[in-house]
Design a protein around this motif. Sequence first.
Motif, PDB file in Angstrom:
ATOM      1  N   MET A   1       0.875  -1.339   0.111  1.00  0.00           N
ATOM      2  CA  MET A   1       0.261   0.095   0.100  1.00  0.00           C
ATOM      3  C   MET A   1       0.567   0.801  -0.310  1.00  0.00           C
ATOM      4  O   MET A   1       1.308   1.234   1.089  1.00  0.00           O
ATOM      5  CB  MET A   1      -0.868   0.347   1.335  1.00  0.00           C
ATOM      6  N   ALA A   2       0.762   1.934  -0.697  1.00  0.00           N
ATOM      7  CA  ALA A   2       1.610   3.317  -0.729  1.00  0.00           C
ATOM      8  C   ALA A   2       0.473   4.464  -0.437  1.00  0.00           C
ATOM      9  O   ALA A   2      -1.245   4.525  -0.684  1.00  0.00           O
ATOM     10  CB  ALA A   2       1.361   3.857  -2.392  1.00  0.00           C
ATOM     11  N   HIS A   3       0.945   5.458   0.241  1.00  0.00           N
ATOM     12  CA  HIS A   3       0.656   6.981   0.214  1.00  0.00           C
ATOM     13  C   HIS A   3       1.360   7.939  -0.765  1.00  0.00           C
ATOM     14  O   HIS A   3       2.236   8.252  -0.535  1.00  0.00           O
ATOM     15  CB  HIS A   3       0.729   7.112   1.679  1.00  0.00           C
ATOM     16  N   ILE A   4       0.131   8.400  -1.188  1.00  0.00           N
ATOM     17  CA  ILE A   4       0.178   9.529  -2.427  1.00  0.00           C
ATOM     18  C   ILE A   4      -0.129  10.961  -2.151  1.00  0.00           C
ATOM     19  O   ILE A   4      -0.917  10.835  -1.324  1.00  0.00           O
ATOM     20  CB  ILE A   4      -0.803   8.936  -3.618  1.00  0.00           C
ATOM     21  N   LEU A   5       0.442  11.965  -2.718  1.00  0.00           N
ATOM     22  CA  LEU A   5       0.347  13.306  -2.326  1.00  0.00           C
ATOM     23  C   LEU A   5      -0.891  13.753  -4.230  1.00  0.00           C
ATOM     24  O   LEU A   5       0.292  13.694  -4.502  1.00  0.00           O
ATOM     25  CB  LEU A   5       1.978  14.346  -2.207  1.00  0.00           C
ATOM     26  N   LEU A  17     -13.859   9.720 -10.024  1.00  0.00           N
ATOM     27  CA  LEU A  17     -13.119   8.892 -10.370  1.00  0.00           C
ATOM     28  C   LEU A  17     -11.855   8.480  -9.593  1.00  0.00           C
ATOM     29  O   LEU A  17     -12.103   6.625  -8.946  1.00  0.00           O
ATOM     30  CB  LEU A  17     -12.973   8.096 -11.657  1.00  0.00           C
ATOM     31  N   LEU A  18     -11.568   9.704  -9.693  1.00  0.00           N
ATOM     32  CA  LEU A  18      -9.269   9.236  -9.011  1.00  0.00           C
ATOM     33  C   LEU A  18      -9.319   8.876  -7.306  1.00  0.00           C
ATOM     34  O   LEU A  18      -9.237   6.990  -6.912  1.00  0.00           O
ATOM     35  CB  LEU A  18      -8.459  10.130  -9.494  1.00  0.00           C
ATOM     36  N   PRO A  19     -10.786   9.013  -6.772  1.00  0.00           N
ATOM     37  CA  PRO A  19     -10.306   8.779  -5.054  1.00  0.00           C
ATOM     38  C   PRO A  19     -11.161   7.107  -5.213  1.00  0.00           C
ATOM     39  O   PRO A  19      -9.864   6.674  -4.187  1.00  0.00           O
ATOM     40  CB  PRO A  19     -10.887  10.711  -4.663  1.00  0.00           C
ATOM     41  N   PRO A  20     -12.045   7.205  -5.303  1.00  0.00           N
ATOM     42  CA  PRO A  20     -12.408   5.754  -5.001  1.00  0.00           C
ATOM     43  C   PRO A  20     -11.775   4.905  -5.488  1.00  0.00           C
ATOM     44  O   PRO A  20     -11.661   3.792  -4.931  1.00  0.00           O
ATOM     45  CB  PRO A  20     -13.483   5.502  -5.803  1.00  0.00           C
ATOM     46  N   LEU A  21     -11.158   5.050  -6.901  1.00  0.00           N
ATOM     47  CA  LEU A  21     -10.404   4.264  -7.152  1.00  0.00           C
ATOM     48  C   LEU A  21      -8.280   3.729  -6.665  1.00  0.00           C
ATOM     49  O   LEU A  21      -8.157   2.353  -6.452  1.00  0.00           O
ATOM     50  CB  LEU A  21      -9.233   4.289  -9.088  1.00  0.00           C
ATOM     51  N   LEU A  22      -8.604   5.052  -6.053  1.00  0.00           N
ATOM     52  CA  LEU A  22      -7.361   4.913  -5.291  1.00  0.00           C
ATOM     53  C   LEU A  22      -7.349   3.717  -3.745  1.00  0.00           C
ATOM     54  O   LEU A  22      -6.582   2.824  -3.505  1.00  0.00           O
ATOM     55  CB  LEU A  22      -6.479   6.036  -4.659  1.00  0.00           C
ATOM     56  N   LYS A  23      -8.623   4.240  -3.045  1.00  0.00           N
ATOM     57  CA  LYS A  23      -8.862   3.254  -2.467  1.00  0.00           C
ATOM     58  C   LYS A  23      -8.980   1.983  -2.557  1.00  0.00           C
ATOM     59  O   LYS A  23      -8.793   1.055  -2.164  1.00  0.00           O
ATOM     60  CB  LYS A  23     -10.149   3.803  -1.785  1.00  0.00           C
ATOM     61  N   SER A  24     -10.089   1.512  -3.758  1.00  0.00           N
ATOM     62  CA  SER A  24      -9.403   0.305  -4.274  1.00  0.00           C
ATOM     63  C   SER A  24      -8.860  -0.307  -4.361  1.00  0.00           C
ATOM     64  O   SER A  24      -8.571  -1.481  -4.559  1.00  0.00           O
ATOM     65  CB  SER A  24     -11.086   0.762  -5.236  1.00  0.00           C
ATOM     66  N   MET A  25      -7.595  -0.005  -4.919  1.00  0.00           N
ATOM     67  CA  MET A  25      -6.103   0.152  -5.046  1.00  0.00           C
ATOM     68  C   MET A  25      -5.488  -0.652  -3.943  1.00  0.00           C
ATOM     69  O   MET A  25      -3.984  -1.169  -4.316  1.00  0.00           O
ATOM     70  CB  MET A  25      -5.697   0.430  -6.203  1.00  0.00           C
TER      71      MET A  25
END
Length: 417
Positions: A1-5, A17-25
């Motif tokens: 799991m990564a933490h992205i800025l 679309l991006l925020p829920p995708l990050l969570k699903s990944m």
Amino acid sequence: MAHILMIESWVGASGNLLPPLLKSMGHTYTFVTRKPGHYDSGFGTEKHPVLRYADAVLVTETNDCEGLIEFLRPYHFDGVITVCDYYIEIVREVAKAFHLPSPFPDEVKTVRQKHLMRQALDRADLANPNYRLAHSWEEVEQAANEIGYPLVVKPVDLASSAFVSLIQSAKELQKAYDALEAFPLNFRDQERESTYLLEAYMSGEEVSVESVSYNGETTIIGITDKSITGTPYFIENGHMFPAKLEEGMYEDVTTFVRNALQAVGFDHGIAHTEVKLTVDGPRIVEINPRTAGNYIVELIERVTGIDLLQAFVELSLGIKPALARKDSGIMSAAALFLVPPQCGTITHVQGIESLASDEHIARYKMEDFIGKSVETPIDNACYLGHVITQDTEGHNARHYGEEALKRIILGFDPIKE
């Protein structure tokens, strides 16, 4: 799991679309913004996904790159990302400062700024439309006389077709020039580049080529069609993937785009390259160093199984994206947008109820716009809603979407423009 800025975002499409995708990944992110209120909806009260899904929201001046870098020094991130055009160059600088990966090439300024892109194509001996650069009314007027009408006037550093105008006369040219002169800051309060780009109008169908580059190797994902409304403005009101092209056109277009990407130094990231299919061959309209907006990434995933937004995230972490196609059973998918036909206060609407029972509509979203005032549409920020359609047999997805939106009738209490 990564933490992205994540530095700022678009409000619509990929920004949703991006925020829920990050969570699903399995990733988390910190969202940094200069103005959280920018992400409030004028049509509802629900918290925007970029704020709702964030592990933390930091508020600071994101338009001051040096100050932003100093502000971020106490924090740790695994990569840097944005889907907003106005922060791409800042993301690249932040990534360099902290030796972090990002989903953008080193030469991203040449891609982002339209006049630098034209000059790079010239140096590579790739065909451009007849164009001129100008910095004052006198130079604009002279450039128009040299090119001839009709022509297109563009700011070199705005996005979403903002202030891009089709010009048929000296009077229209003066109006477009005055409008840009009265707009010294862009939509994120950044000082605009003062160069004017004037181009001969390119007649022909417009498409976009979606591609992924990793360490200099470019993969073409496919070609998307585009429809435009709102003359003299260029408001995108629909897309279909894949575009229905004449035989042999796919190879011509994709070869030209590969050469253009090489010319501008695009060796890492996702490119959404807009192309006009002129009688003289394909010509670049502009190159966007990011995933396509207007839900094109969703259309591509529905047809091919390739998630370009996921590839964008992987590039932001320095990971080579997996781009294997899958048989989805869907031959074409389209996104059609509800553009207000006029300005005024929307008093009533009919036809929305028909969308739920339409077998060709995969999903749709309409804003809560009853009682709201809308301005005369001039760019892609005017949308009141959209439908996503699909076809399992051929290239009819666009037709299904267009027919669905024809059933939606808006009533207005007009206001004086």
